[in-house]
Design an enzyme around this catalytic site. Sequence first.
Site, short mmCIF file in Angstrom:
data_model
loop_
_atom_site.label_atom_id
_atom_site.label_comp_id
_atom_site.label_asym_id
_atom_site.label_seq_id
_atom_site.Cartn_x
_atom_site.Cartn_y
_atom_site.Cartn_z
N GLU D 71 54.40 38.58 40.02
CA GLU D 71 55.23 37.45 39.61
C GLU D 71 56.72 37.73 39.71
O GLU D 71 57.50 36.85 40.09
CB GLU D 71 54.86 37.01 38.19
CG GLU D 71 53.52 36.27 38.08
CD GLU D 71 52.30 37.16 38.19
OE1 GLU D 71 52.45 38.40 38.14
OE2 GLU D 71 51.18 36.63 38.34
N HIS D 140 47.17 32.41 28.02
CA HIS D 140 47.08 31.41 29.08
C HIS D 140 47.32 29.99 28.56
O HIS D 140 46.84 29.03 29.15
CB HIS D 140 45.69 31.43 29.72
CG HIS D 140 45.43 32.59 30.63
ND1 HIS D 140 45.16 33.84 30.17
CD2 HIS D 140 45.38 32.68 31.99
CE1 HIS D 140 44.95 34.66 31.19
NE2 HIS D 140 45.08 33.98 32.30
C1 LIG Z 1 49.97 38.28 35.58
C2 LIG Z 1 48.85 37.42 36.00
N1 LIG Z 1 48.92 36.80 37.18
C3 LIG Z 1 47.91 36.00 37.59
C4 LIG Z 1 46.81 35.82 36.81
C5 LIG Z 1 45.69 34.89 37.25
N2 LIG Z 1 44.56 35.70 37.69
C6 LIG Z 1 43.60 36.09 36.84
S1 LIG Z 1 42.52 37.16 37.52
C7 LIG Z 1 43.33 37.07 39.01
C8 LIG Z 1 42.84 37.88 40.15
C9 LIG Z 1 42.87 39.32 39.81
O1 LIG Z 1 42.44 40.07 40.89
P1 LIG Z 1 41.96 41.54 40.72
O2 LIG Z 1 43.01 42.34 40.02
O3 LIG Z 1 41.53 42.03 42.04
O4 LIG Z 1 40.74 41.45 39.70
P2 LIG Z 1 39.33 40.70 39.93
O5 LIG Z 1 39.51 39.31 39.44
O6 LIG Z 1 39.01 40.77 41.38
O7 LIG Z 1 38.38 41.46 39.09
C10 LIG Z 1 44.43 36.21 38.94
C11 LIG Z 1 45.34 35.93 40.04
C12 LIG Z 1 46.78 36.48 35.57
N3 LIG Z 1 45.77 36.32 34.72
N4 LIG Z 1 47.80 37.29 35.21
#
Ligand SMILES: Cc1ncc(C[n+]2csc(CCOP(=O)(O)OP(=O)(O)O)c2C)c(N)n1
Lengths: 335, 335, 340, 340
Positions: D71, D140
Amino acid sequence: MSSSVEALRPNQRPELANLSDDTILESYRAMKLIRRFEERAEESYMRGFIHGTMHLSIGQEASAVGVVVALRASDTLTSTHRGHGHSIAKGADPALMFAEFFGKQTGYCGGRGGSMHIADVESGNLGANGIVGGGLPIAVGAALSAKMRKSDQVCVCFFGDGASNEGAFHEALNMASIWRLPVVFVCENNKYGMSMDIARSSAVPDIAQRAVSYAMPGISVDGNDVAAVRAVAETAIARARAGEGPSLIECKTYRIRGHSKSDRNFYRTKEEIEEWRGRCPIERLRNEVLGLGRLSADRFDAIDAAIEVEMEVAIEFAKASPNPDPARLTEDVYA
Amino acid sequence: MSSSVEALRPNQRPELANLSDDTILESYRAMKLIRRFEERAEESYMRGFIHGTMHLSIGQEASAVGVVVALRASDTLTSTHRGHGHSIAKGADPALMFAEFFGKQTGYCGGRGGSMHIADVESGNLGANGIVGGGLPIAVGAALSAKMRKSDQVCVCFFGDGASNEGAFHEALNMASIWRLPVVFVCENNKYGMSMDIARSSAVPDIAQRAVSYAMPGISVDGNDVAAVRAVAETAIARARAGEGPSLIECKTYRIRGHSKSDRNFYRTKEEIEEWRGRCPIERLRNEVLGLGRLSADRFDAIDAAIEVEMEVAIEFAKASPNPDPARLTEDVYA
Amino acid sequence: MLDKPKDMINQVRELTYAEAIREAMGQAMEADPTVFILGEDIGTYGGAFGVTGDLIHRFGAERVIDTPIAELGIAGAAVGAALTGMRPILELQFSDFVTLAAEQIVNQAAKIRFMFGGKASVPLVVRMPSGSGTGAAAQHSQSLEAWFGHIPGLKVVQPSTPYDAKGLLLAAIDDPNPVLFFEHKLLYKMKGAVPIEPYRITIGQAVVRRAGTDVTIVGTSIMAVRALAAAEQLAAQGIEAEVIDLRSIRPMDTETIFRSVRKTSRLIVVYEGVKTLGVGAEISAAVAESDAFDFLDAPIMRLGGQEVPLPYNPVLEKAAVPQEDDIVAAALNLLRKDRR
Amino acid sequence: MLDKPKDMINQVRELTYAEAIREAMGQAMEADPTVFILGEDIGTYGGAFGVTGDLIHRFGAERVIDTPIAELGIAGAAVGAALTGMRPILELQFSDFVTLAAEQIVNQAAKIRFMFGGKASVPLVVRMPSGSGTGAAAQHSQSLEAWFGHIPGLKVVQPSTPYDAKGLLLAAIDDPNPVLFFEHKLLYKMKGAVPIEPYRITIGQAVVRRAGTDVTIVGTSIMAVRALAAAEQLAAQGIEAEVIDLRSIRPMDTETIFRSVRKTSRLIVVYEGVKTLGVGAEISAAVAESDAFDFLDAPIMRLGGQEVPLPYNPVLEKAAVPQEDDIVAAALNLLRKDRR
Ligand SMILES: Cc1ncc(C[n+]2csc(CCOP(=O)(O)OP(=O)(O)O)c2C)c(N)n1
Ligand SMILES: Cc1ncc(C[n+]2csc(CCOP(=O)(O)OP(=O)(O)O)c2C)c(N)n1
Ligand SMILES: [Mg+2]
Ligand SMILES: [Mg+2]
């Protein structure tokens, strides 16, 4: 490399042989201008013409000049809290810089910004930055913009060894790489982030090693050797301009002055400072070139003399300039 | 590795041979418990017992279990938005988890947190986290704390491939390395951060490569092979406990379900999902062990049956539990 | 409100605000091995404003930890340490950099206890030099305390004297919750009486610095100091201002303000943060929805920072935040309005 | 305040709030090649809340840029692009994550123009889904708009209808300044009349949604919607509430509020952000220092979010922020108080 030059002067290292006399003199002039500008700024500070603080890059001139002088006028850069050199190398007018330091309306920022915020977006100087690492993602955005606008601009992003531990560094280099952006990241590794020795602040001794994480070329160079810096910068800039993506250059250098005006240098030794003082990039270029018999001393002396005059005039301009009008304080917040 | 075991079963890969029967069954049980817990949670969600959203780790159980079951009870972990597996592997009570998902007062968080905030600090579960990358520096702090308190606790920090592009990743790994902290960073690389393929989001294909920037060991392992995960985890945990500093483990795995309940899977193919479904870590362990003739099927079946009963009881507990009292809404904000 | 325990009166000496803060940290670290400090250049350098000073020599590099420049990371590390039995004091070099650490402070530290159902606590202190007046320009001069006053789960204090600095910091270190401790750069060299022994000032109690009957002036941080000076000027003109030093923004001691307003019927709030949505907005709103509202004889007046980033030029910089004379003028203006 | 241009009345159809936002982005991108969108999962996924939808298919991956989860970095990239001739629209997946991007938004985007002496501009829009009601819990569900209303150099808007969403977003994209655009998750599916043609709504103008004489209710975002519904309930009880939708927090149209208060003599402010130091504090304070103050017959009342992180349990979650019935009760209470 022009082979005729090389043939003519076989005792020169290629980085230097590669540079035309004009380029050598231009680089010398830029470094000397930065040096004298900062020395005069320091003096003005002592005399009370400048308030606040300032971060001098004395000793680090080669990294600013080696990189920036290799840019085109249309290229952009982002700078740091220690950014006087970057601005001057990019063509900033020292008179307008002094005026800004003196808080005057005629300064680059109308007296609003001061030493830490010199910028001239028109000329591609996207600004010094008071936030360590603040310029890193901004440079990525400028490069993204250049790419989207289908311009062939390259953006150079300066930052320090300390900044390389900020999350912004990681996010910026990753984005630049995945999007193959025309940006050159230049870490001016002067061994310290304020009082923090890089050996204590970073898990790796060479910031260039971190390029591995971003699948981009990473190269360490003697940051006090303007010819060497220029050589690696030219490669990186060409790569960026050709659409081949970013590079990370680490210039190993040293700041001779304290971090800012309040630094008491408790964290480093006099010997270390003296040792690096002996590696002055300006003297080094001059001596090496003179030693080779490539240019006569009076060419350098003439530059020095002209700079002294320029500094006088610039400071007088700054002194004579009007202060900003407090009644207009809240103007310029919104466009 | 116990050489007698090896001698006895020369056809086994060392990672598996290394595991006692008890460990195999414990790992199987933990993975199966996670799987069935999530399947039942999904079902409860469909039936309207759970609101909000949830992130299922179905298919990824081996990374949670391989690492966490190698920890001591006194060790700590930080988890993610996709953290059910980490909690269960650390010994969380599924009844209290269901109760939390159902928003009940008896849940781990008294119904305040929900699926994304399961925590049990007492037992070393420092919490799931709704902020991608949020747990990374917290784990560093827990490890720093362990070191300062001269405990021999190790902290395991789970995060995703997507999280590895956050600045927090960089800052955390660097700090952990310079301070030689007892932390094991475990990247569950399931190929996607939400819809973003790692090939598009990261400049390097293997997150483990990034360990170079932090002068720590980095190793990629088949994240669907619980024995392999455990082997690398044991090395990293031992290293951490011995005061030799952090490691980065990358478990290559895959999430079978969508990112969250609203995912329509537009960004990946059915074939890809099916291919990975075939690499189920739970079936794989069972089949491999059975194939070796090391344990009989009824040992596994008994575990399965017990889990079914446990799930029933847990869900009933959650259903029967009281809702929190809205009059007490603002309690628990301050200690 | 008399916070000074009587039996310590003999042990009082003059300390600067910075020294008082250092003394509080030193005493807390002596008393409790779980207390430690982390931050940028707080070791050998002694802190950008010299606040940690010689603590590294007294407590060693293990308890006075120089960190990399990584505000989000060090804030998170502090949260993690606080969650697992330690009592970290995090120094951010300038409060402006809290924008980098905001996620850990707001989404983690402030919410962990609640999200975890009241079963965890984050005893963390974040010390931050803030405010303008040093010519450091827009990125090094902000007063962002209002942001954190808006976040449940945090406590926010702003000492304005050496005495309060020590007492509030010791209370903050004891507090099981995250406490944001805003220091004002221009106050660091201010001297005042400080008892040697450790003492605590309850977080969330304002203090009446000067009694008066004509107008209530509530100030925060350095503005409490300026309000007191302004009150002296006003007294020379026959106006008796009651000056309240708010000291804590969250929790906020509105009762002390209400009580004063019921007496004086006029209220001026002075604060350095940007006027809009700054601390004064909350004070004004709290009064306007209280029964003290009925006692008001004049509109509540806010004197806050101008709607502008902090400028570098010293004349502009002064014009950007309330000065002593602005407070005097505002009071005269308010009383004049009132009389007409 | 009639923003609807008359000649477009025939070209109006029903769109959801999300569709209206998408339409605005699409039209801006069609009209101006420098407009582009960046954010997490805004491409093929269509955005976490489906707002960008099919835009990637219309404008390609070069102008609808899926970013890594970073971000601070993507906010900075947007700042850099805005500074050099582009008009980026940054989507943050949840407004809570702005805590990670705060440095670039507050220290860079907001201040660059001023710090650079008025010689640069940062035409940046940051779109952020915010608010509670989806069971997404404390990290959230926040409403942090008050933070940015406190920062000079930013503009902050909060549309509450599909019509406003489109018109304000087009105005925000045109604006040469950084504009934070807070969307409410619960409004995404709300339908309303939206002209096909592009149109702009001036940022900084509140709108009177319902005329009334007995009490003024100012609402922001979804609370403007709830206030309207509450006004209908009140009308059934013979109370005529005037409902103002604030729409923009910075700049804030206090004049429209003052005008209404002079008429109704009573003011309720309803907002979802935490009550303390939330938007209502500013409105209340602005009224209390204006001449509208003299018209007030009752204390100003704020209905804001409770002093608590947003809880997961749906009953608690509803209890944490003002609901329609709370507004009705508050109005009845205020009028009763007033009469006694
Ligand atoms: C700081 C932040 N940015 C965006 C999100 C929205 N979000 C939640 S999970 C996710 C994907 C995360 O990817 P990864 O770290 O690969 O974990 P996975 O979901 O694949 O287990 C996103 C973009 C969030 N919760 N927090
Ligand atoms: C985000 C942030 N953190 C801390 C500071 C205070 N600070 C200013 S310069 C500096 C050291 C920076 O070190 P480096 O990046 O190596 O640059 P150098 O000063 O050596 O040129 C620090 C800590 C700051 N300005 N911004
Ligand atoms: Mg450095
Ligand atoms: Mg992933």
